[in-house]
Design a protein around this motif. Structure first.
Motif, PDB file in Angstrom:
ATOM      1  N   THR A  64      32.390  43.993  35.918  1.00  0.00           N
ATOM      2  CA  THR A  64      31.463  42.862  35.995  1.00  0.00           C
ATOM      3  C   THR A  64      32.000  41.668  35.216  1.00  0.00           C
ATOM      4  O   THR A  64      31.988  40.530  35.699  1.00  0.00           O
ATOM      5  N   ARG A  65      32.504  41.946  34.005  1.00  0.00           N
ATOM      6  CA  ARG A  65      33.060  40.863  33.194  1.00  0.00           C
ATOM      7  C   ARG A  65      34.307  40.273  33.832  1.00  0.00           C
ATOM      8  O   ARG A  65      34.524  39.055  33.800  1.00  0.00           O
ATOM      9  N   LYS A  77      34.989  40.161  37.066  1.00  0.00           N
ATOM     10  CA  LYS A  77      34.600  39.346  38.218  1.00  0.00           C
ATOM     11  C   LYS A  77      34.091  37.976  37.770  1.00  0.00           C
ATOM     12  O   LYS A  77      34.411  36.952  38.373  1.00  0.00           O
ATOM     13  N   LYS A  78      33.279  37.970  36.714  1.00  0.00           N
ATOM     14  CA  LYS A  78      32.778  36.697  36.202  1.00  0.00           C
ATOM     15  C   LYS A  78      33.927  35.827  35.693  1.00  0.00           C
ATOM     16  O   LYS A  78      33.988  34.632  35.975  1.00  0.00           O
ATOM     17  N   ALA A  79      34.829  36.470  34.931  1.00  0.00           N
ATOM     18  CA  ALA A  79      35.967  35.728  34.403  1.00  0.00           C
ATOM     19  C   ALA A  79      36.868  35.226  35.524  1.00  0.00           C
ATOM     20  O   ALA A  79      37.392  34.112  35.467  1.00  0.00           O
ATOM     21  N   ASP A  80      37.033  36.064  36.575  1.00  0.00           N
ATOM     22  CA  ASP A  80      37.885  35.668  37.692  1.00  0.00           C
ATOM     23  C   ASP A  80      37.279  34.495  38.445  1.00  0.00           C
ATOM     24  O   ASP A  80      37.985  33.570  38.847  1.00  0.00           O
ATOM     25  N   ASN A  81      35.939  34.523  38.620  1.00  0.00           N
ATOM     26  CA  ASN A  81      35.274  33.406  39.293  1.00  0.00           C
ATOM     27  C   ASN A  81      35.409  32.122  38.480  1.00  0.00           C
ATOM     28  O   ASN A  81      35.664  31.048  39.036  1.00  0.00           O
ATOM     29  N   LEU A  82      35.233  32.249  37.156  1.00  0.00           N
ATOM     30  CA  LEU A  82      35.400  31.074  36.298  1.00  0.00           C
ATOM     31  C   LEU A  82      36.835  30.569  36.323  1.00  0.00           C
ATOM     32  O   LEU A  82      37.089  29.367  36.333  1.00  0.00           O
ATOM     33  N   LYS A  83      37.775  31.531  36.331  1.00  0.00           N
ATOM     34  CA  LYS A  83      39.194  31.147  36.373  1.00  0.00           C
ATOM     35  C   LYS A  83      39.506  30.386  37.643  1.00  0.00           C
ATOM     36  O   LYS A  83      40.199  29.358  37.612  1.00  0.00           O
ATOM     37  N   ASN A 129      31.013  47.760  33.298  1.00  0.00           N
ATOM     38  CA  ASN A 129      30.884  46.541  32.484  1.00  0.00           C
ATOM     39  C   ASN A 129      32.154  45.700  32.538  1.00  0.00           C
ATOM     40  O   ASN A 129      32.092  44.478  32.649  1.00  0.00           O
TER      41      ASN A 129
END
Length: 362
Positions: free
Chosen positions: A135-136, A138-144, A132
Motif C-alpha cells: 500500500t505504501r 503504491k502511494k509512493a509510486d503514484n506520488l513519484k 502495508n
C-alpha cells in the motif's frame, strides 16, 4: 483476547480433528476454526470473506494436483495468508510454493501445537506487513509518477525559456565574447533538454508492460531515417557511415524501436575519433533480424562490457564510469520486443554492437 478465524481445507476427518485439538490448547489466542473437506466448499467459504488464514491440504478429492490446489486457493483470496499442511514431504515443491506466495509448508505428524500456533500468527503478521508495504509502495509510486511528470514538464518549460532567450540574444549581440557565451548557453540548454527527455523515456520504458503494441514495419526504412537524422553530427566530425541494406526487413515492432537505433548510432559517433568511420547493417539470421553497428572507436575492457546496458553506466576510453542511459534505453526497448542486445570487440579496434529482433514468419 485475540480471535483468529482459521479456514481448514482438509479431506481427512482425523487430521481435521487433530488440528482442532492442537489449536484448542492455546490460552492466549482464541481460534475460530471452520473445516471444509473439499476444495470446492473451501473456495466458496473463501469467497465469503471473514477468514484470517487458510490451512490447506494439497491432495483433495476434487482437485487436479498440488499446484492446482494451492494456486486456486490463493487466487480466490490473495489477501489471505495460506499455510500448506500436507503429508507429502517434497522440498522442491515446498520451495516453489513459498516462492509463489505460501506463508509456510508444514508436514503432518511433524508439527506440534506450539509450532502450529506460532506459524499461524507469524503468517498473518507477515502478510499484513507485506500488505502495508504494498500500500505504501503504491502511494509512493503514484506520488513519484506525479512528481516526475510535473518536474519533467517544469524543467522542459524552464529550459525552453532559457534557450529562447539565448536565441533572441544572439540576434542582437554584436560583441564576440557575448555571442560565445550565448552560444554556450544555448548548447548547454539543448543538452539539458535532451537529458530530460532521455531520462523521461527510460522511466516510461521501465514502467511499461512486458509487451509493447506492435505493427508490421520495415526496419530498413526506420534505420535509414535514423541515419539521415545524424548527417549533421557525422559531417561535424568528418565521419563516414556505411550502410548498404536495400531489401525489406519486415518485423512486428513498435515505432519506438527507432529510438534504439538512434541511441546506437549516437553512441558510435560520440565515442569515435574524428575522421573515423561507422559501419551499420541488417542481416537475417535464424528467424531474427540482426542489426549491427560497428565503430573504430576507443573500445573497452572485457569486464566493462556488462555495465554498458545498465542504467546510468558508461565506460569511457579510460575505463571511467559516467552517468548515461542511452544504451540502457536500447536494452529495454529490445527486451520489450523479445530480442536481445550485446557488444563485442571489433577485431580492427573499437566495438561491434548487435541487436536481434524477431522477423515476421509465416
Amino acid at each position: 483476547m485475540e480471535t483468529i478465524r482459521v479456514l481448514l481445507i482438509e479431506d481427512n476427518p482425523a487430521d481435521a480433528r487433530l488440528i482442532r485439538e492442537m489449536l484448542a490448547y492455546e490460552k492466549d489466542v482464541s481460534f475460530n476454526l471452520e473445516w471444509k473437506d473439499n476444495l470446492t466448499e473451501g473456495l466458496k467459504r473463501l469467497a465469503g470473506r471473514g477468514v484470517d488464514i487458510v490451512l490447506l491440504d494439497l491432495m483433495l478429492p476434487d482437485s487436479f494436483g498440488r499446484f492446482y490446489t494451492f494456486t486456486t486457493a490463493q487466487a480466490q483470496a490473495p489477501e489471505v495468508p495460506v499455510v500448506i499442511l500436507t503429508a507429502f514431504k517434497d522440498e522442491d515443491f515446498a520451495i516453489s510454493a513459498i516462492r509463489m506466495g505460501a506463508q509456510d509448508y508444514l508436514i503432518k505428524g511433524q508439527v506440534d501445537s506450539n509450532q502450529l500456533v506460532h506459524t499461524i500468527r507469524y503468517a498473518i503478521w507477515r502478510k499484513q506487513i507485506l500488505k502495508n508495504y504494498v500500500t505504501r509502495f503504491k502511494k509512493a509510486d503514484n506520488l513519484k509518477n506525479l512528481f516526475t511528470n510535473m518536474t519533467r514538464q517544469d524543467l522542459l518549460n524552464l529550459a525552453g525559456v532559457i534557450k529562447t532567450e539565448a536565441e533572441l540574444g544572439l540576434r542582437e549581440a554584436k560583441d564576440k565574447g557575448v555571442r560565445n557565451a550565448l552560444l554556450k548557453i544555448k548548447s548547454s540548454t539543448d543538452m539539458l533538454i535532451g537529458m530530460i527527455k532521455t531520462a523521461s523515456m527510460y522511466a516510461m520504458l521501465m514502467e511499461s508492460v512486458e509487451k509493447l503494441e506492435r505493427r508490421r514495419l520495415d526496419l530498413n526504412i526506420i534505420f535509414r531515417k535514423v541515419i539521415d537524422s545524424f548527417k549533421p553530427e557525422l559531417e561535424k566530425k568528418n565521419m563516414q557511415l556505411e550502410y548498404m541494406v536495400k531489401s525489406d526487413c519486415l518485423a512486428m515492432v513498435n515505432p519506438i524501436i527507432e529510438d534504439a537505433f538512434s541511441n546506437l548510432i549516437s553512441n558510435a559517433i560520440r565515442y569515435s575519433p574524428e575522421g573515423s568511420k561507422i559501419e551499420a547493417g541488417i542481416i537475417k539470421e535464424n528467424e531474427h533480424w540482426k542489426i549491427y553497428v560497428k565503430d573504430w572507436g576507443y573500445g573497452m575492457r572485457e569486464e566493462d562490457k556488462e555495465l554498458l546496458f545498465k542504467r546510468f553506466q558508461r565506460v569511457d576510453e579510460m575505463g571511467v564510469i559516467n552517468t548515461e542511459i542511452g544504451l540502457a534505453i536500447v536494452s529495454r526497448i529490445v527486451e520489450l520486443h523479445g530480442g536481445r542486445v550485446r557488444v563485442e570487440d571489433n577485431p580492427e579496434g573499437g566495438c561491434l554492437f548487435y541487436v536481434e529482433i524477431p522477423e515476421i514468419t509465416g
